[in-house]
Design a protein around this motif. Structure first.
Motif, mmCIF file in Angstrom:
data_model
loop_
_atom_site.group_PDB
_atom_site.id
_atom_site.type_symbol
_atom_site.label_atom_id
_atom_site.label_comp_id
_atom_site.label_asym_id
_atom_site.label_seq_id
_atom_site.Cartn_x
_atom_site.Cartn_y
_atom_site.Cartn_z
ATOM 1 N N ALA A 1 2.381 14.893 1.612
ATOM 2 C CA ALA A 1 2.876 15.099 2.975
ATOM 3 C C ALA A 1 3.865 16.262 3.020
ATOM 4 O O ALA A 1 3.836 17.086 3.943
ATOM 5 C CB ALA A 1 3.540 13.820 3.492
ATOM 6 N N GLY A 2 4.729 16.342 2.013
ATOM 7 C CA GLY A 2 5.674 17.450 1.945
ATOM 8 C C GLY A 2 4.973 18.792 1.817
ATOM 9 O O GLY A 2 5.350 19.772 2.473
ATOM 10 N N ALA A 3 3.933 18.853 0.991
ATOM 11 C CA ALA A 3 3.176 20.101 0.830
ATOM 12 C C ALA A 3 2.468 20.458 2.142
ATOM 13 O O ALA A 3 2.449 21.633 2.553
ATOM 14 C CB ALA A 3 2.173 19.964 -0.310
ATOM 15 N N ARG A 4 1.912 19.453 2.809
ATOM 16 C CA ARG A 4 1.248 19.695 4.095
ATOM 17 C C ARG A 4 2.253 20.213 5.128
ATOM 18 O O ARG A 4 1.976 21.158 5.870
ATOM 19 C CB ARG A 4 0.585 18.400 4.575
ATOM 20 N N PHE A 5 3.436 19.598 5.145
ATOM 21 C CA PHE A 5 4.505 20.044 6.046
ATOM 22 C C PHE A 5 4.884 21.497 5.758
ATOM 23 O O PHE A 5 4.997 22.314 6.676
ATOM 24 C CB PHE A 5 5.724 19.130 5.887
ATOM 25 N N ALA A 6 5.093 21.821 4.493
ATOM 26 C CA ALA A 6 5.522 23.174 4.121
ATOM 27 C C ALA A 6 4.465 24.205 4.504
ATOM 28 O O ALA A 6 4.800 25.281 5.027
ATOM 29 C CB ALA A 6 5.815 23.234 2.622
ATOM 30 N N ARG A 7 3.203 23.896 4.250
ATOM 31 C CA ARG A 7 2.130 24.850 4.598
ATOM 32 C C ARG A 7 1.994 25.022 6.111
ATOM 33 O O ARG A 7 1.728 26.119 6.585
ATOM 34 C CB ARG A 7 0.805 24.383 4.006
ATOM 35 N N THR A 8 2.182 23.928 6.837
ATOM 36 C CA THR A 8 2.002 23.970 8.289
ATOM 37 C C THR A 8 3.195 24.587 9.000
ATOM 38 O O THR A 8 3.026 25.380 9.933
ATOM 39 C CB THR A 8 1.769 22.538 8.830
ATOM 40 N N HIS A 9 4.407 24.243 8.584
ATOM 41 C CA HIS A 9 5.603 24.613 9.331
ATOM 42 C C HIS A 9 6.487 25.654 8.649
ATOM 43 O O HIS A 9 7.405 26.178 9.281
ATOM 44 C CB HIS A 9 6.424 23.364 9.648
ATOM 45 N N GLY A 10 6.220 25.948 7.390
ATOM 46 C CA GLY A 10 7.029 26.939 6.686
ATOM 47 C C GLY A 10 6.600 28.350 7.037
ATOM 48 O O GLY A 10 5.488 28.575 7.504
ATOM 49 N N PRO A 11 7.486 29.299 6.803
ATOM 50 C CA PRO A 11 7.146 30.692 7.118
ATOM 51 C C PRO A 11 6.057 31.237 6.191
ATOM 52 O O PRO A 11 5.983 30.862 5.024
ATOM 53 C CB PRO A 11 8.467 31.434 6.914
ATOM 54 N N ALA A 12 5.232 32.093 6.752
ATOM 55 C CA ALA A 12 4.229 32.813 5.964
ATOM 56 C C ALA A 12 4.903 34.035 5.347
ATOM 57 O O ALA A 12 5.992 34.442 5.769
ATOM 58 C CB ALA A 12 3.069 33.231 6.859
ATOM 59 N N SER B 1 0.846 -1.186 0.000
ATOM 60 C CA SER B 1 0.000 0.000 0.000
ATOM 61 C C SER B 1 0.882 1.237 0.000
ATOM 62 O O SER B 1 2.073 1.171 0.301
ATOM 63 C CB SER B 1 -0.907 -0.009 1.231
ATOM 64 N N ALA B 2 0.279 2.351 -0.317
ATOM 65 C CA ALA B 2 1.018 3.608 -0.351
ATOM 66 C C ALA B 2 1.551 3.940 1.038
ATOM 67 O O ALA B 2 0.921 3.641 2.057
ATOM 68 C CB ALA B 2 0.109 4.734 -0.855
ATOM 69 N N ALA B 3 2.722 4.527 1.071
ATOM 70 C CA ALA B 3 3.320 4.934 2.337
ATOM 71 C C ALA B 3 2.397 5.935 3.023
ATOM 72 O O ALA B 3 1.775 6.775 2.372
ATOM 73 C CB ALA B 3 4.681 5.563 2.079
ATOM 74 N N VAL B 4 2.314 5.810 4.331
ATOM 75 C CA VAL B 4 1.475 6.717 5.103
ATOM 76 C C VAL B 4 2.382 7.649 5.882
ATOM 77 O O VAL B 4 3.269 7.205 6.609
ATOM 78 C CB VAL B 4 0.556 5.933 6.065
ATOM 79 N N PHE B 5 2.158 8.922 5.722
ATOM 80 C CA PHE B 5 2.944 9.931 6.419
ATOM 81 C C PHE B 5 2.015 10.623 7.413
ATOM 82 O O PHE B 5 1.229 11.495 7.047
ATOM 83 C CB PHE B 5 3.549 10.925 5.421
ATOM 84 N N SER B 6 2.109 10.216 8.662
ATOM 85 C CA SER B 6 1.205 10.678 9.712
ATOM 86 C C SER B 6 1.579 12.065 10.219
ATOM 87 O O SER B 6 2.661 12.585 9.924
ATOM 88 C CB SER B 6 1.231 9.684 10.874
ATOM 89 N N ASP B 7 0.681 12.623 11.021
ATOM 90 C CA ASP B 7 0.970 13.910 11.667
ATOM 91 C C ASP B 7 2.191 13.782 12.578
ATOM 92 O O ASP B 7 2.976 14.723 12.690
ATOM 93 C CB ASP B 7 -0.244 14.392 12.473
ATOM 94 N N GLU B 8 2.347 12.616 13.211
ATOM 95 C CA GLU B 8 3.517 12.393 14.063
ATOM 96 C C GLU B 8 4.803 12.438 13.232
ATOM 97 O O GLU B 8 5.817 12.959 13.677
ATOM 98 C CB GLU B 8 3.408 11.044 14.803
ATOM 99 N N THR B 9 4.746 11.878 12.029
ATOM 100 C CA THR B 9 5.906 11.924 11.131
ATOM 101 C C THR B 9 6.242 13.367 10.782
ATOM 102 O O THR B 9 7.412 13.766 10.807
ATOM 103 C CB THR B 9 5.642 11.113 9.855
ATOM 104 N N LEU B 10 5.224 14.173 10.482
ATOM 105 C CA LEU B 10 5.469 15.569 10.110
ATOM 106 C C LEU B 10 5.968 16.384 11.301
ATOM 107 O O LEU B 10 6.797 17.290 11.129
ATOM 108 C CB LEU B 10 4.213 16.183 9.501
ATOM 109 N N THR B 11 5.510 16.059 12.502
ATOM 110 C CA THR B 11 6.017 16.728 13.708
ATOM 111 C C THR B 11 7.490 16.379 13.917
ATOM 112 O O THR B 11 8.304 17.256 14.233
ATOM 113 C CB THR B 11 5.170 16.336 14.938
ATOM 114 N N ALA B 12 7.836 15.116 13.721
ATOM 115 C CA ALA B 12 9.246 14.701 13.833
ATOM 116 C C ALA B 12 10.082 15.374 12.747
ATOM 117 O O ALA B 12 11.236 15.764 12.995
ATOM 118 C CB ALA B 12 9.355 13.181 13.736
#
Length: 192
Positions: free
Chosen positions: A171-182, A10-21
């Motif tokens: 997951a990368g796009a979600r990470f960038a939107r959540t943790h990247g600078p505005a 199955s497709a790799a799952v990138f959880s919120d915990e992964t993005l926090t790490a």
């Protein structure tokens, strides 16, 4: 003799915990994480847009685990015969081109090539491409638990699927939107 088939992955799952790490890894980076090779800081949204455009390009063009660069071997080329007519030469060249198109994965792109192609258009540039690669790297490092893991080699593993690559890009796009600078958070460039 029984025939064995590979298990369906199955497709790799990138959880919120992964993005926090991954955020912890980005924060601990030896260089300013959101500063591109131009020396200028980029927004998380700009990097996310690059990753989204990469996913869209792969959906349109198709994904290939690796790029296949085929080259004609001298045995594939027609003999260098001074008796060949121009018509014979043109036919031979057209046959080689037709074979190359027919046997190559036309249009399909690897993750790395797709990221580069997006940097050549209006959805990104070399800074966002470089930072998108860094984002994907920290996501993969957090996902695998390996400090040396990199997204490109991960994407080229034989077990990888198109769904895995899309999941990584999302997951990368979600990470960038959540943790990247505005845009409001970007530092003003120093006056000369």
């Amino acid at each position: 003799m029984t025939q064995q088939t590979a298990p369906t992955l199955s497709a790799a799952v990138f959880s919120d915990e992964t993005l926090t790490a991954a955020k912890v890894l980005a924060d601990d980076s030896y260089r300013p994480f959101w500063t591109g090779q131009s020396g200028e800081q980029n927004t998380g949204e700009a990097v996310a847009r690059h990753l989204d455009a990469t996913a869209a390009l792969l959906e349109k063009s198709g994904w290939s685990r690796t790029m296949i660069y085929t080259t004609a071997r001298t045995t594939d080329l027609p003999a260098d015969d001074s008796g060949m007519t121009v018509k014979d030469m043109v036919r031979a060249v057209l046959r080689l081109i037709r074979d190359e198109i027919e046997y190559s994965p036309a249009g399909r792109l690897s993750l790395g090539i797709a990221l580069t192609r997006v940097s050549e258009g209006d959805q990104g540039d070399t800074d966002t491409m470089s930072l998108a690669g860094s984002v994907l790297d920290v996501v993969i490092q957090a996902h695998t638990g390996s400090a040396t893991a990199r997204a490109m080699p991960w994407s080229e593993r034989q077990v990888r699927t198109y769904q895995d690559i899309v999941a990584l890009l999302r997951a990368g796009a979600r990470f960038a939107r959540t943790h990247g600078p505005a845009a409001d958070d970007l530092a003003e460039p120093a006056a000369a």
